[in-house]
Design a protein around this motif. Structure first.
Motif, mmCIF file in Angstrom:
data_model
loop_
_atom_site.group_PDB
_atom_site.id
_atom_site.type_symbol
_atom_site.label_atom_id
_atom_site.label_comp_id
_atom_site.label_asym_id
_atom_site.label_seq_id
_atom_site.Cartn_x
_atom_site.Cartn_y
_atom_site.Cartn_z
ATOM 1 N N ILE A 1 0.877 -1.174 0.000
ATOM 2 C CA ILE A 1 0.000 0.000 0.000
ATOM 3 C C ILE A 1 0.909 1.217 0.000
ATOM 4 N N ASP A 2 0.736 2.073 -0.973
ATOM 5 C CA ASP A 2 1.569 3.271 -1.105
ATOM 6 C C ASP A 2 0.695 4.497 -0.873
ATOM 7 N N GLY A 3 0.959 5.207 0.231
ATOM 8 C CA GLY A 3 0.197 6.403 0.558
ATOM 9 C C GLY A 3 0.579 7.618 -0.252
ATOM 10 N N LYS A 4 1.499 7.459 -1.163
ATOM 11 C CA LYS A 4 2.009 8.470 -2.090
ATOM 12 C C LYS A 4 2.809 9.560 -1.399
ATOM 13 N N GLU A 5 2.221 10.316 -0.499
ATOM 14 C CA GLU A 5 2.941 11.406 0.165
ATOM 15 C C GLU A 5 2.577 11.405 1.644
ATOM 16 N N ALA A 6 3.530 11.057 2.487
ATOM 17 C CA ALA A 6 3.266 11.003 3.933
ATOM 18 C C ALA A 6 3.172 12.393 4.545
ATOM 19 N N ASP A 7 3.773 13.391 3.902
ATOM 20 C CA ASP A 7 3.837 14.735 4.480
ATOM 21 C C ASP A 7 2.664 15.631 4.107
ATOM 22 N N THR A 8 1.796 15.172 3.225
ATOM 23 C CA THR A 8 0.664 16.001 2.816
ATOM 24 C C THR A 8 -0.644 15.328 3.190
ATOM 25 N N ASP A 9 -1.658 16.127 3.334
ATOM 26 C CA ASP A 9 -2.983 15.644 3.703
ATOM 27 C C ASP A 9 -3.775 15.370 2.426
ATOM 28 N N CYS A 58 -8.329 11.877 4.125
ATOM 29 C CA CYS A 58 -7.023 11.383 4.551
ATOM 30 C C CYS A 58 -7.174 10.500 5.791
ATOM 31 N N ALA A 59 -8.052 10.882 6.692
ATOM 32 C CA ALA A 59 -8.288 10.081 7.897
ATOM 33 C C ALA A 59 -8.826 8.697 7.542
ATOM 34 N N SER A 60 -9.719 8.625 6.570
ATOM 35 C CA SER A 60 -10.258 7.321 6.179
ATOM 36 C C SER A 60 -9.193 6.495 5.449
ATOM 37 N N LYS A 61 -8.268 7.154 4.756
ATOM 38 C CA LYS A 61 -7.156 6.432 4.125
ATOM 39 C C LYS A 61 -6.300 5.749 5.190
ATOM 40 N N TYR A 62 -5.995 6.477 6.269
ATOM 41 C CA TYR A 62 -5.198 5.908 7.355
ATOM 42 C C TYR A 62 -5.966 4.809 8.094
ATOM 43 N N THR A 63 -7.247 4.999 8.284
ATOM 44 C CA THR A 63 -8.070 3.978 8.934
ATOM 45 C C THR A 63 -8.095 2.710 8.096
ATOM 46 N N PHE A 64 -8.206 2.864 6.798
ATOM 47 C CA PHE A 64 -8.190 1.723 5.886
ATOM 48 C C PHE A 64 -6.853 0.983 5.960
ATOM 49 N N ALA A 65 -5.746 1.724 5.951
ATOM 50 C CA ALA A 65 -4.414 1.107 6.025
ATOM 51 C C ALA A 65 -4.217 0.393 7.359
ATOM 52 N N ARG A 66 -4.675 1.013 8.462
ATOM 53 C CA ARG A 66 -4.566 0.366 9.777
ATOM 54 C C ARG A 66 -5.379 -0.923 9.822
ATOM 55 N N THR A 67 -6.557 -0.901 9.233
ATOM 56 C CA THR A 67 -7.421 -2.071 9.216
ATOM 57 C C THR A 67 -6.796 -3.208 8.414
ATOM 58 N N ASP A 84 4.599 -10.307 5.294
ATOM 59 C CA ASP A 84 5.262 -9.009 5.277
ATOM 60 C C ASP A 84 4.517 -8.087 4.320
ATOM 61 N N LEU A 85 3.611 -7.284 4.856
ATOM 62 C CA LEU A 85 2.848 -6.335 4.056
ATOM 63 C C LEU A 85 3.551 -4.982 4.106
ATOM 64 N N LYS A 86 3.950 -4.493 2.961
ATOM 65 C CA LYS A 86 4.639 -3.201 2.899
ATOM 66 C C LYS A 86 3.614 -2.083 2.892
ATOM 67 N N ILE A 87 3.758 -1.167 3.840
ATOM 68 C CA ILE A 87 2.941 0.039 3.876
ATOM 69 C C ILE A 87 3.916 1.199 3.845
ATOM 70 N N VAL A 88 3.974 1.895 2.716
ATOM 71 C CA VAL A 88 4.962 2.956 2.519
ATOM 72 C C VAL A 88 4.272 4.308 2.319
ATOM 73 N N ASN A 89 5.024 5.347 2.608
ATOM 74 C CA ASN A 89 4.569 6.735 2.452
ATOM 75 C C ASN A 89 3.332 7.056 3.297
ATOM 76 N N PHE A 90 3.312 6.500 4.497
ATOM 77 C CA PHE A 90 2.309 6.839 5.505
ATOM 78 C C PHE A 90 3.074 7.340 6.716
ATOM 79 N N ASP A 91 2.498 8.242 7.480
ATOM 80 C CA ASP A 91 3.107 8.722 8.711
ATOM 81 C C ASP A 91 2.959 7.638 9.770
ATOM 82 N N GLU A 92 4.082 7.100 10.239
ATOM 83 C CA GLU A 92 4.071 5.988 11.199
ATOM 84 C C GLU A 92 3.348 6.338 12.498
ATOM 85 N N THR A 93 3.338 7.614 12.863
ATOM 86 C CA THR A 93 2.688 8.042 14.106
ATOM 87 C C THR A 93 1.212 7.673 14.118
ATOM 88 N N TYR A 94 0.558 7.808 12.989
ATOM 89 C CA TYR A 94 -0.877 7.546 12.912
ATOM 90 C C TYR A 94 -1.190 6.139 12.425
#
Length: 121
Positions: A27-35, A54-63, A75-85
């Protein structure tokens, strides 16, 4: 993938495509620094998707990450997401995630304001 349709005043949702979680490579979030709500899902081909927010994108990735940990343990790669959230062990995580994050930020901001107004003696 679900398509949202609005016919007159009635809203409908139509399932357009289905995938297996075991086939998801990344899953590629494209840009971790932008909303932004845009992300890519890499299966046998890359699908460019847009979440509701953006919040639903993070919720989807967490799920997806949680489902992967529970059932597949691959090993599921999740890239370009802010690890904090993205992580459950973060101080910002909760079951209601988005609302509680906002409440915690407001709580900390009000504490800082109160502390800044207290005179030092």
């Amino acid at each position: 993938m679900v398509k949202h349709l609005r016919v007159d005043r009635e809203e409908k949702y139509e399932i357009v495509e289905k995938w297996f979680l075991k086939d998801l490579e990344m899953i590629d979030g494209k840009e971790a620094d932008t909303d932004n709500p845009y992300f890519d899902m890499h299966f046998h081909k890359v699908y460019n998707l847009e979440a509701y927010s953006c919040a639903s994108k993070y919720t989807f990735a967490r799920t997806l990450n949680k489902l992967n940990e529970m059932y597949l343990k691959k090993d599921l790669k999740i890239v370009n997401f802010d690890e904090t959230y993205l992580n459950d062990d973060s101080i910002w995580s909760s079951n209601n995630r988005d609302c509680l994050v906002l409440m915690r930020i407001c709580f900390y901001a009000s504490n800082l304001l109160c502390l800044s107004l207290c005179p030092l003696s």
